[in-house]
Every structure is written in C-alpha cells, then in structure tokens.
Design a protein around this motif. Sequence first.
Motif, PDB file in Angstrom:
ATOM      1  N   ARG A 161       0.847  -1.197   0.000  1.00  0.00           N
ATOM      2  CA  ARG A 161       0.000   0.000   0.000  1.00  0.00           C
ATOM      3  C   ARG A 161       0.881   1.245   0.000  1.00  0.00           C
ATOM      4  O   ARG A 161       1.968   1.275   0.582  1.00  0.00           O
ATOM      5  CB  ARG A 161      -0.856  -0.003   1.268  1.00  0.00           C
ATOM      6  CG  ARG A 161      -1.753   1.212   1.379  1.00  0.00           C
ATOM      7  CD  ARG A 161      -2.468   1.249   2.705  1.00  0.00           C
ATOM      8  NE  ARG A 161      -1.538   1.465   3.814  1.00  0.00           N
ATOM      9  CZ  ARG A 161      -1.909   1.702   5.069  1.00  0.00           C
ATOM     10  NH1 ARG A 161      -3.189   1.720   5.385  1.00  0.00           N
ATOM     11  NH2 ARG A 161      -1.021   1.888   6.025  1.00  0.00           N
ATOM     12  N   TRP A 162       0.385   2.255  -0.681  1.00  0.00           N
ATOM     13  CA  TRP A 162       1.060   3.557  -0.659  1.00  0.00           C
ATOM     14  C   TRP A 162       0.025   4.629  -0.373  1.00  0.00           C
ATOM     15  O   TRP A 162      -1.092   4.564  -0.887  1.00  0.00           O
ATOM     16  CB  TRP A 162       1.721   3.819  -2.012  1.00  0.00           C
ATOM     17  CG  TRP A 162       2.188   5.236  -2.192  1.00  0.00           C
ATOM     18  CD1 TRP A 162       3.374   5.757  -1.783  1.00  0.00           C
ATOM     19  CD2 TRP A 162       1.467   6.311  -2.797  1.00  0.00           C
ATOM     20  NE1 TRP A 162       3.433   7.088  -2.099  1.00  0.00           N
ATOM     21  CE2 TRP A 162       2.277   7.455  -2.729  1.00  0.00           C
ATOM     22  CE3 TRP A 162       0.203   6.430  -3.380  1.00  0.00           C
ATOM     23  CZ2 TRP A 162       1.887   8.694  -3.217  1.00  0.00           C
ATOM     24  CZ3 TRP A 162      -0.206   7.669  -3.876  1.00  0.00           C
ATOM     25  CH2 TRP A 162       0.645   8.778  -3.806  1.00  0.00           C
ATOM     26  N   ARG A 163       0.402   5.603   0.464  1.00  0.00           N
ATOM     27  CA  ARG A 163      -0.519   6.707   0.785  1.00  0.00           C
ATOM     28  C   ARG A 163       0.124   8.036   0.413  1.00  0.00           C
ATOM     29  O   ARG A 163       1.295   8.280   0.727  1.00  0.00           O
ATOM     30  CB  ARG A 163      -0.827   6.715   2.280  1.00  0.00           C
ATOM     31  CG  ARG A 163      -1.652   5.532   2.733  1.00  0.00           C
ATOM     32  CD  ARG A 163      -1.642   5.401   4.219  1.00  0.00           C
ATOM     33  NE  ARG A 163      -0.268   5.181   4.709  1.00  0.00           N
ATOM     34  CZ  ARG A 163       0.050   5.070   5.981  1.00  0.00           C
ATOM     35  NH1 ARG A 163      -0.863   5.172   6.899  1.00  0.00           N
ATOM     36  NH2 ARG A 163       1.299   4.874   6.342  1.00  0.00           N
ATOM     37  N   GLN A 164      -0.672   8.860  -0.193  1.00  0.00           N
ATOM     38  CA  GLN A 164      -0.200  10.205  -0.478  1.00  0.00           C
ATOM     39  C   GLN A 164      -0.029  10.939   0.852  1.00  0.00           C
ATOM     40  O   GLN A 164      -0.693  10.584   1.834  1.00  0.00           O
ATOM     41  CB  GLN A 164      -1.238  10.931  -1.342  1.00  0.00           C
ATOM     42  CG  GLN A 164      -0.681  12.062  -2.157  1.00  0.00           C
ATOM     43  CD  GLN A 164      -1.701  12.575  -3.170  1.00  0.00           C
ATOM     44  OE1 GLN A 164      -2.905  12.560  -2.903  1.00  0.00           O
ATOM     45  NE2 GLN A 164      -1.222  13.018  -4.306  1.00  0.00           N
TER      46      GLN A 164
ATOM     47  N   GLU B 331       6.896  10.556  -4.821  1.00  0.00           N
ATOM     48  CA  GLU B 331       6.186  10.811  -3.560  1.00  0.00           C
ATOM     49  C   GLU B 331       6.332   9.595  -2.652  1.00  0.00           C
ATOM     50  O   GLU B 331       5.666   8.580  -2.870  1.00  0.00           O
ATOM     51  CB  GLU B 331       4.699  11.051  -3.830  1.00  0.00           C
ATOM     52  CG  GLU B 331       4.424  12.298  -4.638  1.00  0.00           C
ATOM     53  CD  GLU B 331       2.995  12.335  -5.144  1.00  0.00           C
ATOM     54  OE1 GLU B 331       2.121  12.764  -4.379  1.00  0.00           O
ATOM     55  OE2 GLU B 331       2.770  11.920  -6.286  1.00  0.00           O
ATOM     56  N   ASP B 333       5.847   7.214   0.593  1.00  0.00           N
ATOM     57  CA  ASP B 333       4.786   6.971   1.574  1.00  0.00           C
ATOM     58  C   ASP B 333       5.214   7.568   2.920  1.00  0.00           C
ATOM     59  O   ASP B 333       6.395   7.766   3.178  1.00  0.00           O
ATOM     60  CB  ASP B 333       4.573   5.457   1.714  1.00  0.00           C
ATOM     61  CG  ASP B 333       3.445   5.122   2.650  1.00  0.00           C
ATOM     62  OD1 ASP B 333       2.293   5.166   2.202  1.00  0.00           O
ATOM     63  OD2 ASP B 333       3.717   4.838   3.835  1.00  0.00           O
ATOM     64  N   ARG B 334       4.212   7.842   3.747  1.00  0.00           N
ATOM     65  CA  ARG B 334       4.533   8.472   5.038  1.00  0.00           C
ATOM     66  C   ARG B 334       5.405   7.583   5.906  1.00  0.00           C
ATOM     67  O   ARG B 334       6.268   8.052   6.621  1.00  0.00           O
ATOM     68  CB  ARG B 334       3.234   8.763   5.797  1.00  0.00           C
ATOM     69  CG  ARG B 334       2.374   9.842   5.188  1.00  0.00           C
ATOM     70  CD  ARG B 334       1.469  10.438   6.251  1.00  0.00           C
ATOM     71  NE  ARG B 334       0.677   9.434   6.949  1.00  0.00           N
ATOM     72  CZ  ARG B 334      -0.551   9.073   6.559  1.00  0.00           C
ATOM     73  NH1 ARG B 334      -1.096   9.620   5.505  1.00  0.00           N
ATOM     74  NH2 ARG B 334      -1.242   8.181   7.252  1.00  0.00           N
ATOM     75  N   GLU B 335       5.143   6.291   5.848  1.00  0.00           N
ATOM     76  CA  GLU B 335       5.840   5.404   6.788  1.00  0.00           C
ATOM     77  C   GLU B 335       6.638   4.303   6.095  1.00  0.00           C
ATOM     78  O   GLU B 335       7.704   3.919   6.561  1.00  0.00           O
ATOM     79  CB  GLU B 335       4.824   4.754   7.729  1.00  0.00           C
ATOM     80  CG  GLU B 335       4.204   5.740   8.686  1.00  0.00           C
ATOM     81  CD  GLU B 335       2.928   5.200   9.309  1.00  0.00           C
ATOM     82  OE1 GLU B 335       2.637   4.007   9.142  1.00  0.00           O
ATOM     83  OE2 GLU B 335       2.220   6.000   9.950  1.00  0.00           O
ATOM     84  N   GLU B 336       6.092   3.801   5.000  1.00  0.00           N
ATOM     85  CA  GLU B 336       6.725   2.615   4.421  1.00  0.00           C
ATOM     86  C   GLU B 336       7.715   2.953   3.320  1.00  0.00           C
ATOM     87  O   GLU B 336       7.677   4.035   2.747  1.00  0.00           O
ATOM     88  CB  GLU B 336       5.632   1.691   3.881  1.00  0.00           C
ATOM     89  CG  GLU B 336       4.685   1.274   4.997  1.00  0.00           C
ATOM     90  CD  GLU B 336       3.822   0.112   4.601  1.00  0.00           C
ATOM     91  OE1 GLU B 336       4.285  -0.716   3.799  1.00  0.00           O
ATOM     92  OE2 GLU B 336       2.699   0.036   5.096  1.00  0.00           O
ATOM     93  N   ILE B 338       8.157   2.804   0.258  1.00  0.00           N
ATOM     94  CA  ILE B 338       7.547   2.679  -1.058  1.00  0.00           C
ATOM     95  C   ILE B 338       7.236   4.096  -1.548  1.00  0.00           C
ATOM     96  O   ILE B 338       6.999   4.996  -0.730  1.00  0.00           O
ATOM     97  CB  ILE B 338       6.275   1.794  -0.982  1.00  0.00           C
ATOM     98  CG1 ILE B 338       5.733   1.493  -2.381  1.00  0.00           C
ATOM     99  CG2 ILE B 338       5.207   2.412  -0.106  1.00  0.00           C
ATOM    100  CD1 ILE B 338       4.659   0.399  -2.378  1.00  0.00           C
TER     101      ILE B 338
END
Lengths: 287, 785
Positions: A161-164, B331, B333-336, B338
């Motif tokens: 999963r990736w989140r902006q 961009e 990811d905030r934590e991972e 990726i």
Amino acid sequence: MSALNRLSNWLFDLTYAPMAELPPWASLGVISAVIGVVMLLAYKYTSWQSQIGKARDEIKARMLAMKLFKDNLGVTLSAQGGVIWSSFKILLLSIPPILVAMIPMVPLLAQLAGRYQFAPLPTGSVTEVKVALSDAFAEKEQHGETEVSLEATDGVVVLDRWRQGDSRQMWWRVRADRPGMHTLTVRVGDQTFMKQLPVGEPGSIQAAISPKLTNHYTGMLDNTMMLPWEPAPPADAPVRSIEVAGLMTSVAPDVLPIPILGNWIVYFLVVSILFALLFKPLFNVRI
Amino acid sequence: MQNAKCGMTNAECGADLALYRRPSVCSEVSGAEGARRRSPSLPARSAPRRGVRRLRHSTFGALKSCCFQHSSFGIQHSATLAALVLLAMILPGCGEKASKAEGKKVIVLGLDGMDPRLLRRLMDEGRMPTFSKLAAKGGFWELGTSVPPQSPVAWSNFIVGGDPGAHGVFDFIHREFKDGEILPYYSTNETTYGEKPYEMFGFYMPMPWQESSKLLLKRGGKPFWDYLDEKGVPSRLYRIPANYPPSESKNKYVKALSGMGTTDLMGTQGTFQWFSAEFDDDVGSPDDGGRAAPLKYDMETQRWHCKLAGIPNPMVVAAQGAEMTLPIYIEPDREESIARISYVNQGPKWGMDQPVEFLLREGEWSDWKPVVFLPSPYDPGGGAGSRGIVRFQLRKADPPELYVTPINFDPAYPSGKITEPDDWAVELAKAVGPFYTKGFAEDFHAREAKIKIDLGGYATELRLFDDEDYKTQTQFVMDEGKKLLSHALSEYQDGLLFFYFSSTDLIGHVFYWEPEPGEPEAFTDHPVRDDEDAETYTRSLRETYVQCDAELAKVMAKAGDDATIFVMSDHGFMRYKRKLNLNTWLLENGFITLKDEEKRRGSLNDLVDWSKTKAYSFGLNAIYLNLKGREPQGAVDPKDRDAVLRELSDKLRATRDPLDERPVVKTVYRTDEVYHGDYAPGGKFDQHTPDLIVGLHREYVVRLGGTGDLSLKWIYNNTGEWSADHCIAAELVPGILLSNRKITVADPNLTDLAPTILAEFGIEKPEKMTGRNLFAPPNTGKAGL
C-alpha cells in the motif's frame, strides 16, 4: 438513471448473448453492420428527405452549370455560391436526425466500450488499485481516526500500500493470480465499496469492463451513464473513486490485428458506415 | 566506468566519451530521421508508422474519393469500398516472400565472449548437457578470432567472411580528421552533419533541397546474408552486432534487428541517469557514461522532483543543443519504504497527455515505461516526437534516490531505424513486448559509477550499482533475450536464423575471475572484491553459461535433425591485473613528442607536437604512424615507414613489466601483413587503417588511446570492477565453435563461418571472402563449396 442503465444493460446483454462466443472482430462486425443499417433507416424517417433530395439536386445542377459555363465567371461564381448554400442546407437538415440518433448512440457506445475497449488484467500481472478519498475522510485517515483497507477475493493478492502525504489518494498493488471476475472491496471504517476486477485473456470475460468508478462528473455526461455496469460510490461517500490501472490502456486493445482497423471505434465506424452506404440505394435514402 | 566494451574506465576515456555522446559522432537516428533531428523543421517520426500512415492515406484516400467526390453513390461504389476495406485487411499479411531455401535450415547461436576454457570446464562438470550433446554429434573447437580480438572487429569478420581488410572495422574507436584535428567515432556507425537549416522567427526551417544528416553504417564489405537475399533464402538476424543502422535487404528476404553498436535515444552508447536527494546542483557527472542530478523537494505539493534529460530540442534556434527534459515526481509513503513515481508524456499523437504513474518499493525495478520528448506543442512529426522506453530503479524511498536506464528506442514506436525492414521492430514488440534495443544493454557504466559529494563537511563517495544490482540488471537483459529467442524459434521455418546473446560478454567483463591456465582454482587478488565475493560472482557468470545451455536446448528441439547448427563466440576471456597506456609508452620511447613537457593532460591534438611525432595510439590496440600525406600533420616520410614500423615493433616486443620483468607484448601485427582487401594498407580505402595492432600477453590490457591523458604511467595496476577482457593477442583468446556436423578444416576461424553458411545453401564462396568452407571435403582443403 439507474433504471435506464438497467434497461440498457438488459437490452445489450440480450443482443450480445448470441454473439458472446464469437471472436471480437466478428461480434463487433455484426453489431456495427446492424447499427449502420438501423441508423440509416432512422435517418430516413427522422429527416426531411424531400428537402435533402432537393438540395442534393441543386448541388448537382450547379456543378453541371460550372462545367458547362466554365468560361463565364459570373455563372461560375454564382454556382459556387449555390453549392455552398445547398451544402449548408444539407448540414442544417442533418441536425435533427443526428440529435435523434444521439439518444440511443450514447448508451450504445458506452456498452460497446465496455466490451471492446478494455482488456482484462493478464493473469500473473501486477497492477495498481487507486482509491481517492474525500477530503474529510482523508484527514481522518491521516490522523488515524479511520482505517482504510483493500480486500480481494481469492485469486488476487494485495501486495502493498502507498498513501499520499495528505491521504487523498491511497494505492494498493495487487497481483492477479487466477483468471475470472474478481471483486475488490475497499473498506473505509464500517463502509465498503466494491469494484470488479476482470483477470484473464482478452475476450475471456463475457462481461463489460470498466476501469474506474467515480462519484464526480468528469465531463458533459454523468459517469453513471458512460459506465453503467457497476454502481459508482454515492456523492457523499468517503470514497470518491476506485480505479484499476492495468485495465486502462493508452491505446485500446486491437479488435483486429490490423493497424488501420484495429481500434474498435474505427472498426465500428468503418463497418457501420460501409453497411449504411451499401443499403442506401436499397432503402432509397438521401443523405 | 567502462566505455562500451573497450574495457577502459570513464576517467580514462574522458574527452573521447564526451565526443561519443555528441549527436554528430554517434546517433541512433538514421537517414532522414537523423536529418530531422539535426535539421529541426524536418519532423521526427517513427519510420514504421510511416508505412502505416501510407496505408491509411491510400485507403482513406480511396474511401474519400468514393464517398465524397461522387454525388450519386451506387452499388458499384459500395462494392469498391468493400473491396478496399477487404484489401486493407488482407494487405498486412502479404509481407512475407516465399522462401527458396527449400526447407534447408541453418541456425547460428552467437554468444558474445563465451570462453572455451570455461565452457570446457562446465561441460566436464556435466553442467552443460546440451552443449555436450551437440559437441558429441559434431564437435567443439576453439574458433580463431580477429586481430585485434575486439567484438566489432570480430563480428564484422564473421559477417563478411574476411579479415578487417575486407570490412574496414579495426577497433571499437576509429578516427576522423576534421579541421586538422583527429577526432574519434564509434567504428561501425557515424552520423554526418546535414546543411544548417534556415532560421525564421526563432525556429529552424530546413528546406527540401537542403542536404540532411545521415546515420551511416561504417562496416564495409558485403554481409553474407546479402548473398542469401539474392538467392531468395530468408534470413532472420536477431540483435546482429556491427550492423547499425541495419543494412538494406534489396530483395526483402532479410529481417534484421541491430545489436551491438545500436545507440540509445540520446545517440550515445549508453547514458544512464542517477537522481538523488543528496546531490546538489553542481554535483557534476559520474566518472563515465551517465549523468547525475539532484532531486528537489517541493513543500507545496509534498513531492520530490527531477528532470529526465532527453534529446536536444531540434526546433528552437535559441535552444539548439539544449536538451528537452521530462519532469519526474517522486512521492514517498509516510511510513513505508515505497514511493509513487509519476510523470506526464505529452503529445498530440494520443490526443491527450499520457500520465505514467506507478509504485516502487525501495530497491525495486519498474518494468519498461514510455518516455516522450516533443520538440514543441506543435509537433510536425505527427505527434510521435521522440519516444523511448526506460526502466526505473528506486534505490532509496525517503529521501529518494532513483536510477533510470539509458533511454532505449521504443520498438513499438521506433524513432530511428533499428530493424530491417523498418516495421519489424513493431512486429517484435507486439510479439514479446518492449525490450532493450541499445547495443550494450548490460549497464556496466552504472556498475562503475561513483560520485564524490560533500555531506556536512565530509567528502563521501556515493556508488550506484553494486554487484547484486548489476547481476539483477543483466538478468533482465538475459531474460528478454530468452523471450525473443522463443519468439524467433516459433516463427522460424527455414533459411538462416541468427540469434545473439550479449550477456556472456558483458557479465564476463565484470564477473569473470577464472584462474589462468595452469593455476589452481582460486579467486584471489581481485582488484575490488574479496576472495569470497570474487568466487561468488565468478560462479554467477557460470550460471549465465548454464542458462545458455537451456537456450541451446530450445534451439535443438526446434531445429530437427536436418538443420545445421552452429554455436559460436567471437572471442574468449581472461582476467587481468595490469593496464597499459600505449601513448605514454610511445612518449617514453621517443615516438611522441610533446609541445610542452609539463603539460600532459588534455586532448592529443593539444598536447602533441605533430611535427616531431612518429606514431600515436588511437582506440585500443591500434597504432598509427604519423605518416606524411595521410595524417593532417604528418611527419614520417612514407619511404621511412618500414624502418619506423620495425623499430616500433622491436621495442614493443622487448617491453617488460617493471613489476616482475614479464614480457608485456606477445605479438605485434603489421596490418600490411595480416589484413587483406580494400581496407588493408595499399587498398582502395586504406586511409583510416592502422599500421600496427598490439597484441598483449595474458593479464594485461590496453587502456583507451587517443584521450591524451599522458600523465598516467605507461603501466599500472587495474583497480576497477572491469576486471576481465579480451583485447590482447588474438591467439590467446579464441572463441568457441560447436556444431552438429563435423568440420573438415583445421583451425577454424570466424571468417570461415560466412562461406560455410553460404555453402549450406548451395551458394559458391564469393571472391572477396577469404574464409573457408568448414565442411568442405578434406581433399579439397579450402574449397568454396
């Protein structure tokens, strides 16, 4: 709209069923030919044929005048003006039948696009599932107040999963391990939203395919009209859209292995126009 | 960083490499396409699509004619229309010409640099069962290589059935004279300048009567497949080296995909791009082959961005020479670990912008992604622009570091001529998907790339690829080759099938550390690896050989009993520990005189006093006399030629390594003795032929000459990852030859294969070929058939 969509789906499914086993070029060829002829007849009965015929005759007469009096500048210019005016009249006379034809053509093209524009995800491939969240839920997710997750039916594996940064977009990568029509479930808190994920060889899925479900307008037409097979999220839903990347190809999959007619819409237009022209003398239609 | 396969580091290649990257010296663009690049108002477009466009125009032209030029459209016209549509459907299937090979099959599997000693060892260990089976059927021989044993030279020998005197390829690097200066170019192709287009309102406006620039295939001689073409025997050549741009097939029986020598979209032999948040604006370039640029963070959009460099903009006068770029966004990811990577390909071709977005985990590679560089919003090329493909590797997620492969041609929309016929690339792309089109697909440049940065006051050296990265990347190339071979075999009916694998060579240059003959198996003294790693990666090269065995099995399964099969390599391999700078040697031995004794760095053109210089080295193994009447500032009288050559040869042969007094030079070849043909000394086209070729002993290799860096010692230790080579005395690095038929000729050589293949199809050996038919009856010896 949903009732109309249901009607459109039912009608098209009914029409398409006998041809489901045919290769795409054959089924689309039959559909295009029939539509060409039907549209020709629709044109005949919704247009002012006598006036179109008259305008055509005027053009012919003026062309003849230009040929006979080519040394006479006055006649030539007048005839040219007449040709332009008669052509314009034909254009005006064509508007009503075109407007009438648009009504069935929009859902029809949407149905055809669902069958011929998008290919299923190849078995074994990896693609992205893109989920756009509404601003309010994006903020909640960012602050850990709600959980957003993706689940898939057996045969599709959710990889990562990736989140902006602001959580407005969340992407998952999924691997399609088994052919078939799979279901993706996006869970936002206690709400769930579904999206179908077709997997397999091109032509192996006997159902319309849409790459994206969205609850916001992207043009003149409501997406629910253009993509009538799956329910889009409601306007106030936390999920604004769900999109499967691998289904949206930059160039639509070829219906035929021929560059000139490979694209389904070109093929559709050529075959339907060809059959309309073939039947024009038979039905005595003036275009 | 290594230049091409020459084995020289980037620092050494210096100015030469800068020149190779100039579009004028190496360009991927052929003919009119090249003209479009250099003459901006000519549109850049994909050649194969021109064919499609022509078809479309002709068919729609006819449709238009039928539909709109006659006011009464009758059944007759409808029938014409239907016939045209049917014709359009049928036409694409009519491209194949009937084979006259009468079912005869010859398959050649070319494995660049496969070493006979290593192959023998693996066969003895039972790890190459298919090779053993083939050898048992026919045989396994050492195959004599070219002088010098460099791949462009060797493959050209194979192609024309003669030595370099027959084809004019003597080295990786050739020289040309311009304005009294000596300049380098890649030996098998060269781009010529066209006339400068007119300038109007800040745009270039080339006119039809202006001469356009051209990409020329510089390998001379007649390739053997032309003889097959004349007889109607189909040839399928996959990744054929030294044939870029592909030579024309007059009778359309040849289909060829160019291999070694094919440039990237920028016109270089391979320019990777390396982006890092740790780089600043003045990061400079890595040692060789690639580029480095910073990744910058945008607070507003919360993403990192950089610019992928493309080709020079040929449209705008003010921007000539400036590259078109493609903004790339990352961009995390905030934590991972990726990140999302995104960019937008612009182009009216597709009617809208084409966003490209994908996720990569740290360390992960993307598949091929299209990149499009459009000269202007108004694209006269029909919107095709210059389209290429790249793969990304996210080396770090946050802060990000990104590697981008050199920009390859997109075979589905080739912006240059990479196949003969033009649209074969499209056909192949359709069958197997996108693939590396660049000749040197294995990115050995990236393996050696390093850059010095300042981190909080501490100077640090950042490296790009490590051994594992290189191994991964080279495996991509190998896997694509396997896929392409499977396709080639599925399509193959009869005639000639040639298929080339490059990985055996380019993995070998970095990972080969086999013990020398007579030494016990040990993996010690590697310049950059400890013993354990040296052994690990040498074994990974062996795995590559084993993969080739599986590929050969596929070939044999398809070939059947009647086919003639050859498995061959252009040369073998050896590891090396010492490097030789021939120009410094020539300086110290009085053959080169400097203008200023203190000034030893720069271009040879600037450093050397040509009026007192007798000889210089250019390329890898070549030495040229500074001959009056031939060189721009010649100093050696032609009547003294022999004496100078003798003196030079004697001194070279007497050279000893100061480290242990071992002889350094094994053989000095006089080209007037070993070359035969129009390009040999005294021939019609001998102006660029070297006078001597230096053949070193094992464990020595020559660094690239002609760069002018005379400050280096004449001999020194190798300290680079590029630790194995073959550019030494030809007799020390033979290639391999296996066949399912027994050969009757002793000491087979690369030059023998062309006449042998022709003989298999009943074609008599052409007069210009000096090779022999390997299957000739023993009593006829060198017979042509």
